[in-house]
Design a protein around this motif. Structure first.
Motif, PDB file in Angstrom:
ATOM      1  N   VAL A 195       0.825  -1.297  -0.043  1.00  0.00           N
ATOM      2  CA  VAL A 195       0.060   0.001  -0.192  1.00  0.00           C
ATOM      3  C   VAL A 195       1.007   1.344  -0.057  1.00  0.00           C
ATOM      4  O   VAL A 195       1.894   1.362   0.780  1.00  0.00           O
ATOM      5  N   VAL A 196       0.437   2.050  -0.731  1.00  0.00           N
ATOM      6  CA  VAL A 196       0.929   3.643  -0.677  1.00  0.00           C
ATOM      7  C   VAL A 196      -0.257   4.247   0.214  1.00  0.00           C
ATOM      8  O   VAL A 196      -1.294   4.683  -0.377  1.00  0.00           O
ATOM      9  N   LEU A 197       0.105   4.610   1.323  1.00  0.00           N
ATOM     10  CA  LEU A 197      -0.821   5.170   2.375  1.00  0.00           C
ATOM     11  C   LEU A 197      -0.856   6.589   2.400  1.00  0.00           C
ATOM     12  O   LEU A 197       0.225   7.207   2.945  1.00  0.00           O
ATOM     13  N   ALA A 198      -1.862   6.942   2.107  1.00  0.00           N
ATOM     14  CA  ALA A 198      -2.097   8.621   2.261  1.00  0.00           C
ATOM     15  C   ALA A 198      -3.276   9.095   3.246  1.00  0.00           C
ATOM     16  O   ALA A 198      -4.336   8.547   3.157  1.00  0.00           O
ATOM     17  N   THR A 199      -2.928   9.919   4.132  1.00  0.00           N
ATOM     18  CA  THR A 199      -3.931  10.497   4.797  1.00  0.00           C
ATOM     19  C   THR A 199      -3.686  12.230   4.980  1.00  0.00           C
ATOM     20  O   THR A 199      -2.661  12.762   4.263  1.00  0.00           O
ATOM     21  N   LYS A 200      -4.503  12.843   5.600  1.00  0.00           N
ATOM     22  CA  LYS A 200      -4.470  14.505   5.502  1.00  0.00           C
ATOM     23  C   LYS A 200      -4.758  14.977   6.830  1.00  0.00           C
ATOM     24  O   LYS A 200      -5.183  14.331   7.803  1.00  0.00           O
ATOM     25  N   VAL A 201      -4.377  16.185   6.941  1.00  0.00           N
ATOM     26  CA  VAL A 201      -4.309  16.967   8.288  1.00  0.00           C
ATOM     27  C   VAL A 201      -4.547  18.384   8.121  1.00  0.00           C
ATOM     28  O   VAL A 201      -4.433  18.674   7.166  1.00  0.00           O
ATOM     29  N   GLY A 202      -5.247  18.894   9.267  1.00  0.00           N
ATOM     30  CA  GLY A 202      -5.352  20.278   9.366  1.00  0.00           C
ATOM     31  C   GLY A 202      -6.719  20.881   9.703  1.00  0.00           C
ATOM     32  O   GLY A 202      -6.953  21.922  10.177  1.00  0.00           O
ATOM     33  N   ASN A 203      -7.727  19.715   9.660  1.00  0.00           N
ATOM     34  CA  ASN A 203      -9.161  20.137  10.177  1.00  0.00           C
ATOM     35  C   ASN A 203      -9.318  19.582  11.597  1.00  0.00           C
ATOM     36  O   ASN A 203      -9.251  18.347  11.696  1.00  0.00           O
ATOM     37  N   ARG A 204      -9.152  20.675  12.450  1.00  0.00           N
ATOM     38  CA  ARG A 204      -9.342  20.008  13.779  1.00  0.00           C
ATOM     39  C   ARG A 204     -10.637  19.887  14.487  1.00  0.00           C
ATOM     40  O   ARG A 204     -11.226  20.873  14.457  1.00  0.00           O
ATOM     41  N   ARG A 205     -10.910  18.912  15.043  1.00  0.00           N
ATOM     42  CA  ARG A 205     -12.262  18.845  16.019  1.00  0.00           C
ATOM     43  C   ARG A 205     -11.985  19.218  17.187  1.00  0.00           C
ATOM     44  O   ARG A 205     -11.098  18.767  17.896  1.00  0.00           O
ATOM     45  N   ILE A 206     -12.895  19.877  17.758  1.00  0.00           N
ATOM     46  CA  ILE A 206     -12.941  20.513  19.355  1.00  0.00           C
ATOM     47  C   ILE A 206     -13.833  19.463  19.801  1.00  0.00           C
ATOM     48  O   ILE A 206     -15.196  19.549  19.895  1.00  0.00           O
ATOM     49  N   PRO A 207     -13.414  18.696  21.057  1.00  0.00           N
ATOM     50  CA  PRO A 207     -14.316  18.000  21.710  1.00  0.00           C
ATOM     51  C   PRO A 207     -15.453  18.745  22.350  1.00  0.00           C
ATOM     52  O   PRO A 207     -15.381  19.779  22.828  1.00  0.00           O
ATOM     53  N   GLY A 208     -16.561  18.154  22.071  1.00  0.00           N
ATOM     54  CA  GLY A 208     -17.759  18.737  22.714  1.00  0.00           C
ATOM     55  C   GLY A 208     -18.613  19.721  21.680  1.00  0.00           C
ATOM     56  O   GLY A 208     -19.596  20.304  22.131  1.00  0.00           O
ATOM     57  N   GLN A 209     -17.701  19.980  20.578  1.00  0.00           N
ATOM     58  CA  GLN A 209     -18.362  20.886  19.438  1.00  0.00           C
ATOM     59  C   GLN A 209     -18.571  20.340  18.203  1.00  0.00           C
ATOM     60  O   GLN A 209     -17.978  19.272  17.884  1.00  0.00           O
ATOM     61  N   GLU A 210     -19.617  20.981  17.488  1.00  0.00           N
ATOM     62  CA  GLU A 210     -19.971  20.328  16.346  1.00  0.00           C
ATOM     63  C   GLU A 210     -19.010  20.874  14.999  1.00  0.00           C
ATOM     64  O   GLU A 210     -18.532  21.957  15.469  1.00  0.00           O
ATOM     65  N   GLY A 211     -18.817  20.017  14.252  1.00  0.00           N
ATOM     66  CA  GLY A 211     -17.816  20.473  13.169  1.00  0.00           C
ATOM     67  C   GLY A 211     -16.455  20.582  13.509  1.00  0.00           C
ATOM     68  O   GLY A 211     -16.140  19.612  14.420  1.00  0.00           O
ATOM     69  N   TRP A 212     -15.615  21.523  12.720  1.00  0.00           N
ATOM     70  CA  TRP A 212     -14.127  21.283  13.295  1.00  0.00           C
ATOM     71  C   TRP A 212     -13.696  22.846  12.788  1.00  0.00           C
ATOM     72  O   TRP A 212     -14.189  23.549  12.032  1.00  0.00           O
ATOM     73  N   THR A 213     -12.338  23.204  13.174  1.00  0.00           N
ATOM     74  CA  THR A 213     -11.647  24.228  12.856  1.00  0.00           C
ATOM     75  C   THR A 213     -10.578  24.058  12.136  1.00  0.00           C
ATOM     76  O   THR A 213      -9.953  23.109  12.083  1.00  0.00           O
ATOM     77  N   TRP A 214      -9.772  25.053  11.510  1.00  0.00           N
ATOM     78  CA  TRP A 214      -8.873  24.887  10.566  1.00  0.00           C
ATOM     79  C   TRP A 214      -7.456  25.207  11.459  1.00  0.00           C
ATOM     80  O   TRP A 214      -7.568  26.252  12.196  1.00  0.00           O
ATOM     81  N   ASP A 215      -6.709  24.310  11.623  1.00  0.00           N
ATOM     82  CA  ASP A 215      -5.476  24.422  12.278  1.00  0.00           C
ATOM     83  C   ASP A 215      -4.566  23.909  11.492  1.00  0.00           C
ATOM     84  O   ASP A 215      -3.842  22.683  11.257  1.00  0.00           O
ATOM     85  N   ALA A 216      -3.340  24.840  10.797  1.00  0.00           N
ATOM     86  CA  ALA A 216      -2.091  24.644  10.181  1.00  0.00           C
ATOM     87  C   ALA A 216      -0.992  24.674  11.019  1.00  0.00           C
ATOM     88  O   ALA A 216       0.330  24.777  10.436  1.00  0.00           O
ATOM     89  N   SER A 217      -1.172  24.517  12.286  1.00  0.00           N
ATOM     90  CA  SER A 217       0.103  24.975  13.276  1.00  0.00           C
ATOM     91  C   SER A 217       0.955  23.812  13.545  1.00  0.00           C
ATOM     92  O   SER A 217       0.663  22.687  13.078  1.00  0.00           O
ATOM     93  N   LYS A 218       2.150  24.048  13.564  1.00  0.00           N
ATOM     94  CA  LYS A 218       3.250  23.211  13.824  1.00  0.00           C
ATOM     95  C   LYS A 218       2.796  22.088  14.772  1.00  0.00           C
ATOM     96  O   LYS A 218       2.966  21.028  14.795  1.00  0.00           O
ATOM     97  N   ALA A 219       2.479  22.687  15.941  1.00  0.00           N
ATOM     98  CA  ALA A 219       2.004  21.984  17.037  1.00  0.00           C
ATOM     99  C   ALA A 219       1.137  20.928  16.843  1.00  0.00           C
ATOM    100  O   ALA A 219       0.880  19.836  17.343  1.00  0.00           O
TER     101      ALA A 219
END
Length: 300
Positions: A71-95
């Motif tokens: 397999v060439v395994l590809a996934t993505k990052v940047g859409n951050r879910r906040i526990p207890g909240q609907e949806g997600w926020t954008w977070d491209a920070s290093k941390a």
């Protein structure tokens, strides 16, 4: 299935990749579908920590257990879910990236990701910091290569000039020819591979796509789309979906077309279509005459 080198990387990807967002959440069905994809020669599996709140990565992880080398395994990052909240926020920070990759690795059941992609991106992001995160993960061996998933030409240009991305995932189809003017020539000249998503334009470019026309697509109204479909069918004497899957592959910048499937029948149809001959120069010219080249109006 023919395999292509993905940009300047050492990753060889089949011309048809599997967009895993379509596999659903039933473990038995999802794992069986992914196993069938591997058996048919598909090797790029693309998922994201966003899909089904991480459940998609878990299912992909179960499917590749004992078969990681295939397999060439590809996934993505940047859409951050906040526990207890609907949806997600954008977070491209290093941390956040350095934290999120650990969760993805755990869900995927692996100790490395072949292609880690930023799932979006804006000019307001801390781009140098984002790049630092990916470069650190490469040095640590958590990822082999990184890329971005974006339709924003200005963002793509920034990463081309400032980073070591090996790929850009971008929507590209007969009905969405926007990358042809601003994006594909830049990526080809820079040795960066394109993973084309959305080749059948939300199902419009399939033989059963009449029912999709009323919703419109990229500002095109139903009658325009009907005319485009008819023109494409006349331009190439093939099933519509076959033409649609082959169209992005005609660009030398495109390494792989990402197709989704929720049934074995859809999966096998995608692979069979890919096995057909490429579009001829005459077919390509006729298709481009039938459907105008649109351009990016935003995200410039």
């Amino acid at each position: 299935m023919k395999r292509n080198k993905l940009g300047s990387s050492d990753l060889m990807v089949g011309e048809i990749g599997f967009g895993c967002m379509s596999i659903g959440t039933d473990e038995g069905k999802a794992v069986a579908l992914l196993h069938e994809a591997l058996e048919l020669g598909i090797n790029l599996l693309d998922t994201s920590d966003l899909y089904d709140a991480g459940r998609n990565e878990e299912l992909v992880g179960k499917a590749i257990k004992g078969r990681r080398g295939e397999v060439v395994l590809a996934t993505k990052v940047g859409n951050r879910r906040i526990p207890g909240q609907e949806g997600w926020t954008w977070d491209a920070s290093k941390a956040y990236i350095l934290s999120a990759v650990k969760d993805s690795l755990r869900r995927l059941g692996t100790d490395y990701i072949d292609l880690y992609q930023l799932h979006g991106g804006t000019l307001d992001d801390p781009i140098d910091e984002t790049i630092e995160a990916f470069e650190q993960l490469k040095r640590e061996g958590a990822i082999r290569h990184y890329g971005i998933s974006s339709i924003r030409p200005n963002v793509i240009r920034e990463y081309v000039s400032r980073s070591n991305i090996v790929s850009v995932m971008s929507q590209y189809s007969v009905l969405d020819r926007r990358p042809e003017e601003e994006v594909l020539p830049l990526l080809e000249s820079s040795g960066i591979g394109v993973i084309a998503r959305g080749p059948v334009a939300s199902g419009i470019l399939t033989d059963g796509g009449d029912g999709k026309l009323s919703k419109g697509y990229l500002g095109y109204a139903e009658e325009e789309l009907r005319g485009f479909r008819s023109g494409v069918q006349s331009a190439a004497d093939r099933p519509l979906a076959e033409t649609a899957l082959h169209y992005p592959l005609a660009s030398p910048a495109v390494a792989c077309v990402l197709a989704g499937a929720s049934t074995s029948e859809q999966l096998r149809a995608n692979v069979e279509a890919a096995s057909r001959a490429p579009l001829s120069a005459e077919e390509l010219a006729a298709i481009r005459s039938a459907v105008p080249a649109n351009v990016y109006a935003q995200h410039r």
